[in-house]
Design an enzyme around this catalytic site. Structure first.
Site, short mmCIF file in Angstrom:
data_model
loop_
_atom_site.label_atom_id
_atom_site.label_comp_id
_atom_site.label_asym_id
_atom_site.label_seq_id
_atom_site.Cartn_x
_atom_site.Cartn_y
_atom_site.Cartn_z
N ASP A 116 3.25 -15.55 0.86
CA ASP A 116 3.84 -14.34 0.30
C ASP A 116 2.83 -13.20 0.26
O ASP A 116 1.62 -13.41 0.32
CB ASP A 116 4.35 -14.61 -1.12
CG ASP A 116 5.52 -15.58 -1.15
OD1 ASP A 116 6.19 -15.72 -0.11
OD2 ASP A 116 5.75 -16.19 -2.21
N PHE A 117 3.35 -11.99 0.12
CA PHE A 117 2.52 -10.78 0.10
C PHE A 117 1.36 -10.91 -0.89
O PHE A 117 0.22 -10.56 -0.57
CB PHE A 117 3.42 -9.59 -0.28
CG PHE A 117 2.75 -8.25 -0.17
CD1 PHE A 117 2.47 -7.68 1.06
CD2 PHE A 117 2.41 -7.55 -1.32
CE1 PHE A 117 1.86 -6.44 1.17
CE2 PHE A 117 1.80 -6.30 -1.23
CZ PHE A 117 1.52 -5.75 0.01
#
Length: 254
Positions: A116-117
């Site tokens: 994820d980011f």
């Protein structure tokens, strides 16, 4: 219909293109359906074609080079990078950092799975779409290990129950090995090993237990570990280790 001149022996074109690092086999099959792949100028309309080489094959009108030996790189992904080639919103991606992190001559590489980011840590990258696909499949049973710093109260007994899996909002998560690291206070570190890697799995499981994750770090993927690799840096994994791992995956799925 496939071109009559094509041999019946060899490998399916999607497999060869995946090995050459064009994309994963599934993505290549979509490319063929979208009429983006051709042989000697003739657009393919089926992925059932078998070839012994990629001579004359083009994708989006560009010739495809022959498949190279599978290469695997370990990258310490920082938080704040998107695991994608580009982002319509203009957010920075892993490829922004990889320009300087990868050794010269690394060529085109694809991430194995995603982070994820705001998740950091070990991200594996390969030039081989077939290897990428096999490493991502849940049936390969490859363990992924994370360290999560989370705010809240949880006991080791609660974490031990995750070994049987858990269902959250209709989604079933498989076996998870979880250990509460020593410490005090409301911010605690939890180490978790899982094999499915469903979207946001670690965060959702810990949130279900009443904890809010404020830092998430992947430290292992199969036999490969983050170790002392500096943030934003990448290193190539030895060829012998890659081949040994590939054989292990085949045994696990046999």
């Amino acid at each position: 219909m496939a071109d009559k001149r094509l041999p019946e022996e060899g490998d399916r074109i999607a497999k060869l293109l995946a090995r050459a690092g064009v994309a994963s086999r599934r993505e290549i099959e979509r490319m063929i359906a979208d009429k983006r792949v051709a042989i000697d100028g003739k657009v393919l309309d089926t992925p059932a074609v078998k070839l012994t080489s990629l001579k004359g094959v083009t994708v989006d009108g560009k010739p495809v080079g022959q498949a190279e030996a599978a290469r695997l790189f370990a990258f310490h992904k920082p938080s704040g990078l998107l695991t994608a080639e580009r982002d319509p919103k203009g957010r920075p991606t892993i490829y922004t950092a990889l320009r300087n992190a990868l050794p010269k001559g690394a060529g085109r590489v694809m991430p194995v799975g995603r982070l994820d980011f705001n998740t950091e840590g070990l991200l594996l990258l390969t030039n081989d779409g077939e290897l990428k696909r096999s490493m991502e499949l849940p049936s390969s049973g490859i363990p992924r290990t994370y360290r999560a710093r989370a705010f809240g109260d949880v006991t080791q007994a609660q974490l031990d129950e995750l070994i049987e899996g858990i269902e959250i909002d209709g989604v079933r998560y498989g076996r998870i090995e979880a250990d509460l690291e020593r410490g005090a206070g409301k911010n605690r570190w939890v180490q978790m090993t899982l094999t499915e890697g469903k979207n946001r799995e670690v965060r959702r499981v810990l949130e279900h237990l009443g904890m809010k994750v404020n830092r998430l770090l992947r430290i292992g993927y199969g036999p490969f570990e983050l170790g002392e690799l500096a943030r934003g840096q990448a290193v190539e994994i030895r060829q012998a280790d890659v081949e040994r791992f590939r054989k292990q995956i085949k045994r696990n799925r046999a």
